[in-house]
Enzyme design. Structure first.
Site, PDB file in Angstrom:
ATOM      1  CG  ASP A 175      -2.465   0.828   1.273  1.00 30.84           C
ATOM      2  OD1 ASP A 175      -3.559   0.469   0.512  1.00 30.84           O
ATOM      3  OD2 ASP A 175      -1.777   2.273   1.678  1.00 30.84           O
ATOM      4  CE1 TYR A 303      -5.755   6.557  -0.994  1.00 31.34           C
ATOM      5  CE2 TYR A 303      -5.576   7.295   1.451  1.00 31.34           C
ATOM      6  CZ  TYR A 303      -5.668   5.844   0.383  1.00 31.34           C
ATOM      7  OH  TYR A 303      -5.188   4.760   0.658  1.00 31.34           O
ATOM      8  CG  HIS A 358      -4.336  -4.074  -0.289  1.00 30.76           C
ATOM      9  ND1 HIS A 358      -3.746  -3.863  -0.758  1.00 30.76           N
ATOM     10  CD2 HIS A 358      -4.260  -2.684   0.952  1.00 30.76           C
ATOM     11  CE1 HIS A 358      -2.729  -2.808  -1.156  1.00 30.76           C
ATOM     12  NE2 HIS A 358      -3.556  -2.316   0.041  1.00 30.76           N
TER      13      HIS A 358
END
Length: 380
Positions: A175, A303, A358
């Site tokens: 990630d 983000y 993930h």
């Protein structure tokens, strides 16, 4: 730097339980459960367990079993686990989590990396692990502190390794940890022995860039089109209006759980039930850590930074340090090797894994640890 143990007070736990008990529930939208996001029935059941049966202090004790430090860097304090390897010459390894993960992802994999002989491996493969809370995440967050993007996080983690007197080291990440590892490979290549990834966060996500008609590439294009159309809502909210969302998720623990549980279900090898991949206690330990530290708003910042900053790897640049990749079958995206080679010029290991998703360090700690040990063996 200061040694550290984490302790959540009984008053904080009482406050959490009071808020859980007062949850105001939405109705369940028509159609199948999970069709429009987190299923109301599932979350009601999980919140009931969180309220009545979940033992935070047991999870806290697992964290406190590892040596921890608070290290002052760049005007903040970085919380990190620092676990000495058991072997003749342990290699320093920087272990980086992502969102919505935390250092709680690593509690099962760290012993496999620091003491491989205890799991039937070779003590010569041992690592000394440095596993920080990323800046702005977990205990590396305090109210009012400045925010950090990927490049700044890479610089801070490089400085963290210097604080422990590790001039050269390996790095492993998934990630955001993958993207920060990639940035380390670009800006601090002279410090790295290699980078190992279980997510390729720096690969471009524009389907029009991939014209090769091979099945592998076209499968990736299909994945990308679906992901861009149906699975990126959280990125746009967190990347454009992070402060607005932070109000709701800082105030409502059930809301925080709903936001994260949907990812634990969508991104794991779980067959539709997240608890077949991750136990309730593992998921709730991670969610509770975000809740007690109050870091959810700050954790959105990468983000925002990514949407408003230049590319992590500018056009024409490549990552030239040795790189290894473990592709888990239920990872969000499966970029083909030909796409990875446009960013990573020195791929030494590319493994297609049989199971997992993930959150590989939590889902498949033994398999991921074996890959990391194998990749770095020739780079010691």
């Amino acid at each position: 730097m200061n040694s550290f143990k984490y302790h959540v007070s009984d008053n904080e736990i009482t406050d959490l339980r009071s808020r859980l008990a007062l949850t105001r529930w939405p109705d369940q939208a028509p159609d199948a459960p999970w069709a429009f996001g987190t299923d109301v029935g599932y979350l009601r059941n999980l919140v009931s367990y969180w309220l009545s049966d979940f033992d935070w202090h047991a999870q806290e004790a697992q964290l406190n079993a590892f040596v921890q430090h608070m290290v002052p860097i760049s005007g903040i304090k970085i919380h990190t686990l620092h676990v000495q390897g058991k072997g003749p010459n342990p290699m320093p390894l920087l272990l980086l989590h992502g969102w919505p993960g935390s250092v709680f992802e690593f509690l099962d994999i760290i012993p496999r990396l620091t003491d491989p002989a205890a799991f039937g491996g070779d003590p010569a493969d041992a690592f000394t692990v440095v596993a920080p809370c990323l800046p702005g995440f977990g205990l590396s967050f305090q109210q009012g502190q400045k925010r950090f993007g990927v490049k700044q996080m890479a610089d801070i983690t490089a400085e963290l390794m210097s604080a422990f007197s590790y001039d050269r080291f390996g790095v492993q990440g998934g990630d955001w940890g993958s993207t920060i590892s990639t940035s380390l490979g670009l800006h601090h290549a002279d410090r790295l022995k290699g980078i190992h990834l279980n997510f390729l966060g720096a690969i471009k996500r524009d389907p029009s860039l991939y014209q090769d008609q091979s099945p592998e590439v076209q499968n990736f294009v299909t994945q990308l089109k679906h992901f861009n159309a149906e699975e990126t809502g959280y990125q746009w909210i967190q990347g454009t209006k992070p402060q607005t969302l932070a109000f709701a998720l800082t105030d409502s623990p059930a809301g925080l759980a709903a936001w994260m549980i949907e990812k634990f279900r969508s991104w794991t090898d779980c067959g539709g039930n997240p608890e077949t991949a991750l136990s309730r206690d593992k998921m709730l330990a991670n969610i509770s850590f975000y809740w007690f530290t109050g870091c959810i708003g700050s954790s959105f910042w990468p983000y925002y930074d990514r949407l408003h900053s230049p590319s992590i790897v500018p056009g024409g640049k490549t990552i030239d340090v040795p790189m290894g990749y473990a592709q888990f079958p239920f990872e969000i995206l499966h970029p083909p090797r030909i796409a990875a080679e446009t960013v990573f010029s020195n791929i030494r290991r590319w493994s297609v894994m049989p199971k997992g998703g993930h959150f590989a360090a939590m889902e498949q700690p033994s398999a991921l640890a074996s890959e990391v040990l194998e990749f770095f063996r020739e780079l010691r």
